[in-house]
Write a protein that holds these residues in place. Structure first.
Motif, PDB file in Angstrom:
ATOM      1  N   UNK A  93     -83.683  -6.229  -5.821  1.00 16.22           N
ATOM      2  CA  UNK A  93     -82.561  -6.362  -6.750  1.00 16.22           C
ATOM      3  C   UNK A  93     -82.482  -7.773  -7.319  1.00 16.22           C
ATOM      4  N   UNK A  94     -82.633  -8.778  -6.457  1.00 14.31           N
ATOM      5  CA  UNK A  94     -82.599 -10.162  -6.927  1.00 14.31           C
ATOM      6  C   UNK A  94     -83.719 -10.413  -7.942  1.00 14.31           C
ATOM      7  N   UNK A  95     -84.891  -9.827  -7.678  1.00 16.94           N
ATOM      8  CA  UNK A  95     -86.026  -9.987  -8.587  1.00 16.94           C
ATOM      9  C   UNK A  95     -85.747  -9.312  -9.934  1.00 16.94           C
ATOM     10  N   UNK A  96     -85.269  -8.085  -9.911  1.00 16.99           N
ATOM     11  CA  UNK A  96     -85.021  -7.339 -11.153  1.00 16.99           C
ATOM     12  C   UNK A  96     -83.896  -7.959 -11.974  1.00 16.99           C
ATOM     13  N   UNK A  97     -82.948  -8.591 -11.296  1.00 17.13           N
ATOM     14  CA  UNK A  97     -81.851  -9.231 -12.023  1.00 17.13           C
ATOM     15  C   UNK A  97     -82.212 -10.628 -12.523  1.00 17.13           C
ATOM     16  N   UNK A  98     -83.411 -11.073 -12.206  1.00 18.63           N
ATOM     17  CA  UNK A  98     -83.867 -12.366 -12.698  1.00 18.63           C
ATOM     18  C   UNK A  98     -83.375 -13.551 -11.897  1.00 18.63           C
TER      19      UNK A  98
ATOM     20  N   UNK B 191     -96.111 -11.496  -4.211  1.00 10.20           N
ATOM     21  CA  UNK B 191     -96.481 -11.194  -2.833  1.00 10.20           C
ATOM     22  C   UNK B 191     -95.310 -11.604  -1.946  1.00 10.20           C
ATOM     23  N   UNK B 192     -95.466 -12.588  -1.073  1.00  9.13           N
ATOM     24  CA  UNK B 192     -94.353 -12.995  -0.213  1.00  9.13           C
ATOM     25  C   UNK B 192     -93.844 -14.385  -0.566  1.00  9.13           C
ATOM     26  N   UNK B 193     -94.187 -14.876  -1.734  1.00 10.99           N
ATOM     27  CA  UNK B 193     -93.747 -16.208  -2.155  1.00 10.99           C
ATOM     28  C   UNK B 193     -92.598 -16.075  -3.145  1.00 10.99           C
ATOM     29  N   UNK B 194     -91.481 -16.723  -2.839  1.00  6.88           N
ATOM     30  CA  UNK B 194     -90.288 -16.609  -3.666  1.00  6.88           C
ATOM     31  C   UNK B 194     -89.928 -17.963  -4.267  1.00  6.88           C
ATOM     32  N   UNK B 195     -89.412 -17.925  -5.486  1.00 10.89           N
ATOM     33  CA  UNK B 195     -88.931 -19.129  -6.174  1.00 10.89           C
ATOM     34  C   UNK B 195     -87.624 -18.786  -6.863  1.00 10.89           C
ATOM     35  N   UNK B 196     -86.648 -19.675  -6.771  1.00 12.91           N
ATOM     36  CA  UNK B 196     -85.354 -19.436  -7.412  1.00 12.91           C
ATOM     37  C   UNK B 196     -85.472 -19.659  -8.917  1.00 12.91           C
ATOM     38  N   UNK B 197     -84.997 -18.684  -9.678  1.00 16.66           N
ATOM     39  CA  UNK B 197     -85.007 -18.773 -11.138  1.00 16.66           C
ATOM     40  C   UNK B 197     -83.607 -19.039 -11.673  1.00 16.66           C
ATOM     41  N   UNK B 198     -82.607 -18.376 -11.097  1.00 12.34           N
ATOM     42  CA  UNK B 198     -81.222 -18.521 -11.549  1.00 12.34           C
ATOM     43  C   UNK B 198     -80.370 -19.029 -10.390  1.00 12.34           C
ATOM     44  N   UNK B 199     -80.323 -20.354 -10.257  1.00  9.99           N
ATOM     45  CA  UNK B 199     -79.578 -20.952  -9.149  1.00  9.99           C
ATOM     46  C   UNK B 199     -78.095 -20.633  -9.233  1.00  9.99           C
ATOM     47  N   UNK B 200     -77.538 -20.669 -10.442  1.00 11.83           N
ATOM     48  CA  UNK B 200     -76.106 -20.429 -10.597  1.00 11.83           C
ATOM     49  C   UNK B 200     -75.713 -19.035 -10.116  1.00 11.83           C
ATOM     50  N   UNK B 201     -76.555 -18.060 -10.393  1.00 12.98           N
ATOM     51  CA  UNK B 201     -76.252 -16.690  -9.977  1.00 12.98           C
ATOM     52  C   UNK B 201     -76.233 -16.581  -8.464  1.00 12.98           C
ATOM     53  N   UNK B 202     -77.210 -17.217  -7.805  1.00 13.16           N
ATOM     54  CA  UNK B 202     -77.240 -17.159  -6.352  1.00 13.16           C
ATOM     55  C   UNK B 202     -76.054 -17.900  -5.739  1.00 13.16           C
ATOM     56  N   UNK B 203     -75.698 -19.019  -6.325  1.00 14.77           N
ATOM     57  CA  UNK B 203     -74.552 -19.761  -5.788  1.00 14.77           C
ATOM     58  C   UNK B 203     -73.275 -18.953  -5.959  1.00 14.77           C
ATOM     59  N   UNK B 204     -73.184 -18.198  -7.033  1.00 15.20           N
ATOM     60  CA  UNK B 204     -72.012 -17.344  -7.238  1.00 15.20           C
ATOM     61  C   UNK B 204     -71.947 -16.254  -6.175  1.00 15.20           C
TER      62      UNK B 204
END
Length: 230
Positions: free
Chosen positions: A202-207, A213-226
């Motif tokens: 879900x986090x991936x599809x919402x951008x 693979x198993x490597x993740x990078x934050x794209x939308x910091x504001x959304x995660x902080x919310x």
């Protein structure tokens, strides 16, 4: 397989000064410890220490990520206590107790470099320096508060918030994180692997994140902080 080698005192002192335990410590005390430090390199999957081993060393992560986990009663379930990355300390409390044993296990989630200090040397230097002892007490008091906050987090926040906070803590913007398995994440977040997989998707599809693979990078910091809340 773990390999231990020498490390320059300048490199060791720099890392110790960046770690939470020694940030407020006198420079002379940090330097004295740095001159005794060694560097241990681990490959993915290597175990740094096992639950129940004698607590002979304090470790500070220089690179890579380690999983600190504990086996529940009868060894039927592994509980991930936390993930430790660069500048973070592993096994800190144990080294200040005589004849202590590690209460959890630590293993490399990816290739890692870990600074090692003899528990005896750390205790001796702390006993000789009131300023260092004060810094150590302040650090563990703060850690106690953080553990209580984590307990509240597991009891009262939803999975979206817990996963968002974990990503913000361990993969700050501009960095990447090699995720542990969904089972390990689930144990850490007090849920089940299927829900972890679903939420990451879900986090991936919402951008909110990129996931390769198993490597993740934050794209939308504001959304995660919310999601994560205050």
């Amino acid at each position: 397989m773990c390999h231990t080698s020498g490390v320059s005192s300048e490199r060791a002192a720099h890392l110790l000064r960046l770690s939470a335990l020694f940030q407020a410590a006198p420079a002379a005390d940090v330097q004295a410890l740095a001159e005794l430090a060694r560097l241990r390199t681990l490959r993915r999957g290597d175990v740094l220490f096992h639950q129940g081993d004698a607590a002979t060393h304090l470790y500070v992560v220089e690179s890579g990520w380690l999983k600190v986990s504990k086996l529940a009663a009868h060894g039927q379930r592994e509980v991930v206590l936390h993930l430790s990355g660069p500048r973070q300390m592993v096994s800190g409390v144990s080294v200040f107790v005589d004849n202590a044993r590690y209460s959890a296990s630590a293993a490399a989630l990816e290739d890692a470099g870990v600074l090692t200090l003899s528990a005896e040397a750390v205790r001796h230097q702390t006993a000789q320096s009131p300023a260092l002892a004060q810094a150590v007490i302040a650090h563990f008091a703060k850690r106690h508060v953080e553990l209580l906050e984590r307990f509240d987090d597991l009891l009262f926040s939803d999975l979206n918030a817990r996963l968002a906070r974990l990503l913000l803590e361990h993969a700050p913007p501009g960095t990447t994180l090699l995720l542990p398995t969904n089972s390990e994440l689930a144990a850490h977040l007090n849920t089940v692997p299927e829900l972890v997989s679903r939420k990451l998707g879900e986090f991936y599809r919402q951008g909110f994140i990129s996931l390769e693979r198993r490597t993740v990078r934050i794209v939308d910091e504001a959304a995660l902080r919310s999601l994560g809340g205050p």
